[in-house]
Write a protein that holds these residues in place. Sequence first.
Motif, short mmCIF file in Angstrom:
data_model
loop_
_atom_site.label_atom_id
_atom_site.label_comp_id
_atom_site.label_asym_id
_atom_site.label_seq_id
_atom_site.Cartn_x
_atom_site.Cartn_y
_atom_site.Cartn_z
N ALA B 134 -3.31 -13.48 4.23
CA ALA B 134 -3.79 -12.18 3.71
C ALA B 134 -5.06 -12.40 2.89
N SER B 137 -7.98 -13.24 5.48
CA SER B 137 -8.42 -12.07 6.24
C SER B 137 -8.95 -10.99 5.31
N GLY B 138 -8.39 -10.87 4.10
CA GLY B 138 -8.86 -9.88 3.13
C GLY B 138 -10.32 -10.12 2.77
N LEU B 141 -12.57 -9.38 5.76
CA LEU B 141 -12.74 -7.94 6.00
C LEU B 141 -13.68 -7.32 4.97
N THR B 146 -15.68 -3.68 5.95
CA THR B 146 -14.53 -2.78 6.07
C THR B 146 -13.70 -2.96 4.81
N MET B 148 -11.91 -1.09 2.88
CA MET B 148 -10.57 -0.52 2.74
C MET B 148 -9.51 -1.45 3.30
N SER B 149 -9.77 -1.95 4.54
CA SER B 149 -8.82 -2.90 5.15
C SER B 149 -8.74 -4.16 4.30
N GLY B 150 -9.88 -4.60 3.77
CA GLY B 150 -9.90 -5.79 2.93
C GLY B 150 -9.04 -5.60 1.71
N LEU B 152 -6.59 -3.58 1.35
CA LEU B 152 -5.19 -3.53 1.79
C LEU B 152 -4.63 -4.94 1.93
N MET B 153 -5.46 -5.83 2.54
CA MET B 153 -5.02 -7.22 2.73
C MET B 153 -4.82 -7.91 1.39
#
Lengths: 106, 198
Positions: B134, B137-138, B141, B146, B148-150, B152-153
């Motif tokens: 996480a 990938s966070g 991202l 991106t 928002m996705s980051g 979230l991660m």
Amino acid sequence: MDIQLKRGLLDVCVLAAIREEDSYGYQIIKDMKPYIELSESTLYTILKRLEAARMLTVRTAEHDGRLRKYYHITADGLKRIDDFKKEWKEILSIYQFVTKGDDKNE
Amino acid sequence: MNKSEFLAQLKKGLSGLPEADVAERLSFYGEMIDDRIEDGLSEEEAVNEIGNVDEIVSQIISEVSLPKLVKQKISPKRKLTAVEIVLLILGLPIWLPLLIAAIAVAFSVYVTVWAVIVSLWAAFVSLIAGGLSAFVSGVALLLNQTPMSGLLMLAALFICAGLSVFAFFGCMAATKGILALTKRTAVWLKTRMMKGEE
């Protein structure tokens, strides 16, 4: 103290207690008391172990109308004491090395 | 307690051990008490100094190995007769599979218990792995525009990290508990075997 270490130490203590002359259970406990406390059950286990390792021999003799077991040290037992002294000389010199800088660091 | 009471209780507690062993221990403790009396103690005082019988018995039992107890338990008190030997051999197809099955069941229970422990630790490791991925990938991202996705991660990372802390203490406690239980079971088994002798 570490259990293995203590076990080895107690073995040598019991051998030392019968080194000068043959001794019996209660006398061994009394002789060791000022230095280290030893219970009857522990002594029994140690004597059994030393007998199996041929470091001592056992004889039963009459004392005051009852039987008493006397323990006699063998050549192997005496060698165990000598080995112990040599080992501890090494350990002592390691100890001196380890504690060498203690005064300066405190 | 006087000397004979003490020795009788000790004998009763050790009744599952080989007879020669028990006799030797009894004479050892008897000698210890006599020597204390000779040293000026009263009989009561001498017995008190030796210690509590139950404690002595449990110390001795914990030192005796299980194989020795089993050997003592299954060694017959008398020689088997010819008829008994024939019956034992004829009954082999029945009792041998039963014995194997019993050992297999006991073994599988043991394995199952440890499998639970292994799976708990596996869950802990997967939380850590999840947290790490996480994080990677966070960050990726976030840098890839991106956010928002980051975010979230990264939130997933914190959840994993938090859960793994709880999971670690849980796993440790479970492992320690099972170890203690194994030890208690062994002592219980030995005690039961010795009681059966009476």
